[in-house]
Design a protein around this motif. Structure first.
Motif, PDB file in Angstrom:
ATOM      1  N   CYS B 225       0.844  -1.194   0.000  1.00  0.00           N
ATOM      2  CA  CYS B 225       0.000   0.000   0.000  1.00  0.00           C
ATOM      3  C   CYS B 225       0.880   1.244   0.000  1.00  0.00           C
ATOM      4  O   CYS B 225       1.860   1.330   0.718  1.00  0.00           O
ATOM      5  CB  CYS B 225      -0.899  -0.005   1.235  1.00  0.00           C
ATOM      6  N   HIS B 227       0.003   4.342   0.803  1.00  0.00           N
ATOM      7  CA  HIS B 227      -0.480   5.481   1.591  1.00  0.00           C
ATOM      8  C   HIS B 227       0.343   5.661   2.870  1.00  0.00           C
ATOM      9  O   HIS B 227       1.403   6.244   2.821  1.00  0.00           O
ATOM     10  CB  HIS B 227      -1.972   5.361   1.826  1.00  0.00           C
ATOM     11  N   CYS B 228      -0.129   5.134   3.999  1.00  0.00           N
ATOM     12  CA  CYS B 228       0.610   5.449   5.220  1.00  0.00           C
ATOM     13  C   CYS B 228       1.848   4.570   5.358  1.00  0.00           C
ATOM     14  O   CYS B 228       2.147   3.724   4.525  1.00  0.00           O
ATOM     15  CB  CYS B 228      -0.296   5.359   6.446  1.00  0.00           C
ATOM     16  N   GLY B 231       2.825  -0.072   5.826  1.00  0.00           N
ATOM     17  CA  GLY B 231       3.349  -1.096   4.918  1.00  0.00           C
ATOM     18  C   GLY B 231       2.495  -2.327   4.769  1.00  0.00           C
ATOM     19  O   GLY B 231       2.995  -3.454   4.773  1.00  0.00           O
ATOM     20  N   CYS B 232       1.188  -2.148   4.602  1.00  0.00           N
ATOM     21  CA  CYS B 232       0.314  -3.301   4.412  1.00  0.00           C
ATOM     22  C   CYS B 232       0.483  -3.854   3.007  1.00  0.00           C
ATOM     23  O   CYS B 232       0.550  -3.104   2.039  1.00  0.00           O
ATOM     24  CB  CYS B 232      -1.142  -2.906   4.587  1.00  0.00           C
ATOM     25  N   LEU B 259      -6.708  -4.283   5.923  1.00  0.00           N
ATOM     26  CA  LEU B 259      -6.391  -3.099   5.118  1.00  0.00           C
ATOM     27  C   LEU B 259      -7.360  -2.023   5.563  1.00  0.00           C
ATOM     28  O   LEU B 259      -8.501  -2.323   5.915  1.00  0.00           O
ATOM     29  CB  LEU B 259      -6.605  -3.359   3.628  1.00  0.00           C
ATOM     30  N   CYS B 260      -6.923  -0.773   5.556  1.00  0.00           N
ATOM     31  CA  CYS B 260      -7.866   0.289   5.872  1.00  0.00           C
ATOM     32  C   CYS B 260      -8.473   0.790   4.573  1.00  0.00           C
ATOM     33  O   CYS B 260      -8.178   0.289   3.492  1.00  0.00           O
ATOM     34  CB  CYS B 260      -7.191   1.403   6.667  1.00  0.00           C
ATOM     35  N   GLY B 263      -5.940   1.415   1.763  1.00  0.00           N
ATOM     36  CA  GLY B 263      -5.341   0.255   1.114  1.00  0.00           C
ATOM     37  C   GLY B 263      -6.342  -0.478   0.235  1.00  0.00           C
ATOM     38  O   GLY B 263      -5.993  -1.025  -0.804  1.00  0.00           O
ATOM     39  N   PRO B 388      -3.588   2.986  10.930  1.00  0.00           N
ATOM     40  CA  PRO B 388      -4.677   2.027  11.119  1.00  0.00           C
ATOM     41  C   PRO B 388      -4.186   0.602  11.378  1.00  0.00           C
ATOM     42  O   PRO B 388      -4.748  -0.102  12.213  1.00  0.00           O
ATOM     43  CB  PRO B 388      -5.438   2.108   9.800  1.00  0.00           C
ATOM     44  N   PHE B 389      -3.147   0.195  10.676  1.00  0.00           N
ATOM     45  CA  PHE B 389      -2.703  -1.191  10.856  1.00  0.00           C
ATOM     46  C   PHE B 389      -2.035  -1.396  12.221  1.00  0.00           C
ATOM     47  O   PHE B 389      -2.277  -2.395  12.903  1.00  0.00           O
ATOM     48  CB  PHE B 389      -1.761  -1.613   9.717  1.00  0.00           C
TER      49      PHE B 389
HETATM   50  S1  SF4 Z   1      -2.893   1.071   7.366  1.00  0.00           S
HETATM   51 FE1  SF4 Z   1      -4.091   1.645   5.556  1.00  0.00          FE
HETATM   52  S2  SF4 Z   1      -2.933   3.326   4.592  1.00  0.00           S
HETATM   53 FE2  SF4 Z   1      -1.589   2.324   6.075  1.00  0.00          FE
HETATM   54  S3  SF4 Z   1      -0.433   0.861   4.839  1.00  0.00           S
HETATM   55 FE3  SF4 Z   1      -2.196  -0.225   5.736  1.00  0.00          FE
HETATM   56  S4  SF4 Z   1      -3.821  -0.103   4.191  1.00  0.00           S
HETATM   57 FE4  SF4 Z   1      -2.262   1.421   3.656  1.00  0.00          FE
END
Ligand code: SF4
Ligand code: SF4
Ligand code: SF4
Ligand code: FES
Ligand code: FES
Lengths: 160, 693
Positions: B225, B227-228, B231-232, B259-260, B263, B388-389
């Motif tokens: 992913c 985004h944040c 590292g998902c 996943l948020c 993701g 989030p993860f």
């Molecule tokens: S917590 Fe969300 S934004 Fe962050 S890496 Fe995982 S899926 Fe992506």
């Protein structure tokens, strides 16, 4: 959202009946009494109860969906419930219900145009020994015949 | 764990720890007991009765998903009685099922289809008219088709237990029973879409994917992913070059299935109409589309000229580009252009943490540590919103191991739902407040401390001193913002530190100083949008921007080079816990080039010899030269995560911690990328607010 002082007092007392941390137990009576005052389960009401009892909103939705006595649609001034479950069916409950539909000019879960009556076909009311049974608001009526029903409705109309 | 117990399943001896469920015990010897409602890691439901097994000396069939294995138990999973029961259960489940498989999103990967195929019940004795309910849209992300629902409660449990959101419930009874969203007719939730993924049938469908494809018509790319910084792993489903779904059903990666919303749904920026697909060159004051060769030549000419007269360069790297790109960029700057002015948007003080931990080993927490530690302390971060993860890991740790979680924040955070203790303090007082928890923290076997940008510079060494004084094993996570914020630092996109936090040959200007320098000849901005918040001081600066979009920065550039996003690249990134993982190219967007290719072509144009610029070759060089990055290749190559062993020695420079600040993204924002994601902007919870329960 605020309730009448009487209802507030009732809630305050009710909540005390449950041990600390178990206030959730007050959910069903609270919803019932609130419904009597507000008329139906409005989103504001759900939010308010959710806040007061610290119960997740969706759990309240679950309870409302499960129990037929909780309604999202405002009911008539008098709510008529007629049982058509086995004992009542065998003793004329079906006919009684059909008669009520005709008399009031409405069907299941409907409301008369003047808002005076709403009707609901319900399952066993726990009054099989005196079947056919029905309820108007919180009052039971036993061994009901179509004539008795007519009389009841007329007298309720007069007390308006 | 108590002594193992022995039982017999289908005539085979099975040894399992006491307390193991029969369904799990069977798995250990390769026997599959079919199930719908059973979902590993969540509370037991026993709602579907698909898992019935026959147990000797028990008169009735037993649900294998709730029956603990017992010593001497004799279990049959394929006896005639069981086979008959399964068939019956399926017939029942199908009695009101619409059987619209040919148009259902789940067709081809539906558990009900698979089970019916495998265990029979192709014919039904039910002739009743099916109870039809129209599909409902609950949010831009989630749709519900009640008729398909088999009432397994999986969605309810992942949402409530897994995420702590609790936005789904079950309402009404009998044939009318259905799942209800939090607000009667719509959802207000995290919009993560996990409920959609776990749904065994096509009852929950996704706003981005529904009715678009069939599982066998797509190709899949397991990548990280973008985004944040958590590292998902996210697996992109690509059809005709277009990403139409992202999920992680194979549970690979550090995040398992989690996943948020970003993701799972935030991939749509890739195909935004606003993507740049041609280089732009400023001609007569206006940015005009030009060919790649013209654009590259223009950049190389100016770079060459400025370098020749010893002019002043400023280079801003990205927090989304790969390790390979970051490494190559700093090499380009230091060796190729001979400048020390290189930096990026820093959001956490990793150098200070590594310095404070010098001489110690095993002090950096991995994402698995967050799930296994006995206790965790979160300082100055709204974790459920910003990470989030990591928040999910802590919650899972609490659910499964009763971990004690402590929070010290300036506002209310979701972790307080289950935290052992939560303190609120004035912003800036986080460290002092955290120290008041010493007596509580000491009681636990081990601890992970996570801290945000509120703790930086000198405060980091104070925090570490505090942690080390507790007398228990403590590990740390320095929270940073974006997908490769950590990698940007590790690879030396810092004015004072080179790759692996070695002293740079010379100390250059920081990001803020570059923006404030009026005499900069060249500003080269890679995948970053500094002008959004800060207008540059230089009026005659030649600005080159590599980006996906015509950002505020790109609009003021002299040359804009359209870059590929992380989803269109190969390479590696390093997450907030220092775990290195591999990106795998999914889609390709016409007209763009990866940043690495752009660097390589520019180097070639300038006649610089910086080595081969393919991701694999650069990664090889990183593994050879950057301390901590000698990670096992097979792990990375097979899509695993390898934690970098941090530099084990003092970090020679303290940088300028005052320039460290988090962008403060929430669950529904993601810097520039978030602005171009339609889904993130469509959900009504957007843009989200920090510190709101
Ligand atoms: S917590 Fe969300 S934004 Fe962050 S890496 Fe995982 S899926 Fe992506
Ligand atoms: S999208 Fe996520 S937060 Fe929303 S209901 Fe589904 S599981 Fe819950
Ligand atoms: S919507 Fe799907 S996951 Fe939820 S109860 Fe129905 S079948 Fe199960
Ligand atoms: S069946 Fe009517 S009251 Fe019991
Ligand atoms: S899996 Fe056991 S009852 Fe559903």
């Amino acid at each position: 959202m605020t309730f009448s002082p009487e209802l507030e007092a009732k809630f305050a007392k009710m909540i005390q009946n449950y041990p600390p941390g178990r206030q959730k137990g007050a959910l069903i009576p609270m919803l019932l009494f609130a419904q009597d005052e507000v008329g139906s389960m409005t989103p504001e009401l759900i939010d308010e109860v959710s806040k007061r009892l610290k119960v997740n909103r969706v759990e309240i939705e679950e309870v409302i969906g499960y129990y037929t006595m909780l309604t999202r649609e405002p009911r008539g001034k008098h709510h008529v419930q007629i049982c058509t479950n086995v004992s009542c069916m065998l003793t004329g409950g079906e006919e009684l219900y059909q008669h009520a539909c005709k008399k009031l000019g409405i069907g299941n879960k409907q409301k008369t145009a003047d808002g005076q009556f709403s009707l609901e076909e319900v399952e066993c009311l726990g009054a099989c020994s005196w079947a056919p049974a029905m309820m108007v608001d919180y009052d039971f009526h036993f061994n009901v015949t179509p004539e008795k029903l007519d009389g009841l409705i007329e007298s309720l109309k007069k007390t308006q | 764990m108590a002594d193992p117990i022995t039982l017999t399943i289908d005539g085979r001896q099975v040894k399992v720890p006491a307390g193991t469920l029969v369904i799990e015990a069977a798995k250990t010897v390769g026997i599959e007991v079919p199930s719908f409602c059973y979902y590993e890691g969540f509370s037991l439901q026993a709602a579907c009765r698909m898992c019935l097994v026959e147990v000797e000396k028990m008169p009735k069939l037993q649900p294998g998903c709730t029956l603990p294995a017992a010593e001497g138990m004799v279990v049959y999973t394929e006896s005639p009685k069981v086979v008959e029961a399964r068939k019956g259960m399926l017939e029942f489940l199908l009695s009101n099922h619409p059987l619209d498989c040919p148009v259902c999103d789940k067709g081809g990967e539906c558990e009900l289809q698979d089970m019916t195929f495998r265990y029979g019940a192709g014919e039904s004795r039910f002739v009743e008219i099916k109870h039809h309910v129209d599909e409902k849209q609950w949010s831009p992300a989630v749709y519900y088709d009640a008729a398909r629902c088999i009432l397994c409660y999986r969605c309810i449990r992942v949402c409530d237990e897994g995420l702590g959101v609790g936005a789904l419930g079950l309402t009404y009874r009998g044939v009318a029973a259905e799942i209800t969203p939090s607000h009667g007719d719509h959802l207000e939730c995290d919009e993560c879409g996990w409920c959609i993924d776990v749904c065994p049938v096509g009852a929950l469908t996704s706003g981005t994917y529904r009715y678009k494809s069939r599982p066998w018509e797509m190709s899949y790319a397991g990548t990280i992913c973008t985004h944040c910084s958590d590292g998902c792993k996210t697996t992109l489903s690509v059809r005709n070059g277009e990403v139409i779904r992202a999920n992680n059903r194979d549970r690979s990666g550090v995040n398992g299935e989690f996943l948020c919303v970003k993701g799972r749904f935030g991939f749509d920026f890739v195909h935004s109409e606003e993507r740049l697909q041609s280089p732009l060159l400023r001609k007569d004051g206006k940015l005009e589309p030009v060919s790649w060769s013209e654009a590259l030549a223009a950049v190389a000419a100016r770079f060459g000229e400025v370098k020749a007269r010893n002019g002043k360069f400023g280079i801003l790297g990205s927090t989304h580009t790969t390790n390979e790109e970051n490494y190559f960029l700093q090499k380009f700057a230091r060796q190729g252009l001979g400048t020390a002015n290189i930096d990026h948007h820093r959001s956490g003080d990793v150098p200070a943490l590594l310095d404070a931990l010098s001489g110690k080993t095993g002090k950096l927490a991995s994402s698995a540590d967050l799930y296994n530690a006995k206790a965790a302390l979160v300082i100055g971060s709204d974790l459920a919103q910003q990470h989030p993860f990591l928040a999910f890991q802590l919650r899972a740790n609490f659910r499964h191991h009763q971990a004690a979680v402590y929070t010290v924040t300036s506002g209310t955070v979701r972790e307080e739902q289950y935290a052992a203790k939560s303190l609120h303090c004035e912003a800036g007082q986080e460290l002092a407040s955290a120290q008041s928890l010493a007596e509580d923290l000491k009681k636990h076997g081990d601890l992970v401390i996570l801290f945000g940008d509120a703790v930086r510079g000198q405060a980091v060494s104070q925090l570490v001193a505090f942690g080390e004084s507790l007398g228990i094993p403590v590990k740390y996570v320095c929270l940073v913002d974006y997908a490769n914020s950590r990698g940007a630092m590790d690879m030396g996109l810092l004015p004072d530190l080179g790759p692996g936090y070695h002293a740079a040959p010379a100390v250059g200007l920081s990001r803020d100083e570059m923006l404030a320098a009026a005499d900069l000849d060249v500003l080269w901005v890679v995948g970053s949008n500094p002008f959004k918040t800060t207008a540059p001081a230089g009026t005659k600066t030649f600005t080159v921007v590599q980006d996906l979009f015509l950002t505020e920065t790109a609009q003021r550039a002299d040359v804009v080079l359209p870059a590929a996003s992380a989803y269109e690249k190969n390479g590696t990134v390093t997450n907030v816990c220092g775990e290195v993982q591999r990106l795998k190219q999914g889609p390709k967007v016409m007209g763009t080039k990866s940043d690495l290719e752009i660097f390589g072509l520019l180097a070639k144009e300038l006649g610089l010899n910086l080595g081969i610029w393919t991701a694999d070759k650069v990664f090889e060089e990183i593994r050879r030269t950057v301390p901590g990055y000698n990670v096992p290749l097979p792990v990375i190559a097979t899509g695993g995560a390898a934690q970098t062993a941090a530099v084990n020695g003092g970090v020679p420079s303290k940088g300028k911690p005052e320039y460290i600040r988090s962008a403060g993204d929430t669950l529904f924002t993601s810097g520039t990328l978030g602005r171009y994601s339609k889904m993130l902007n469509r959900v009504m919870e957007a843009p989200g607010q920090l510190y709101k329960p």
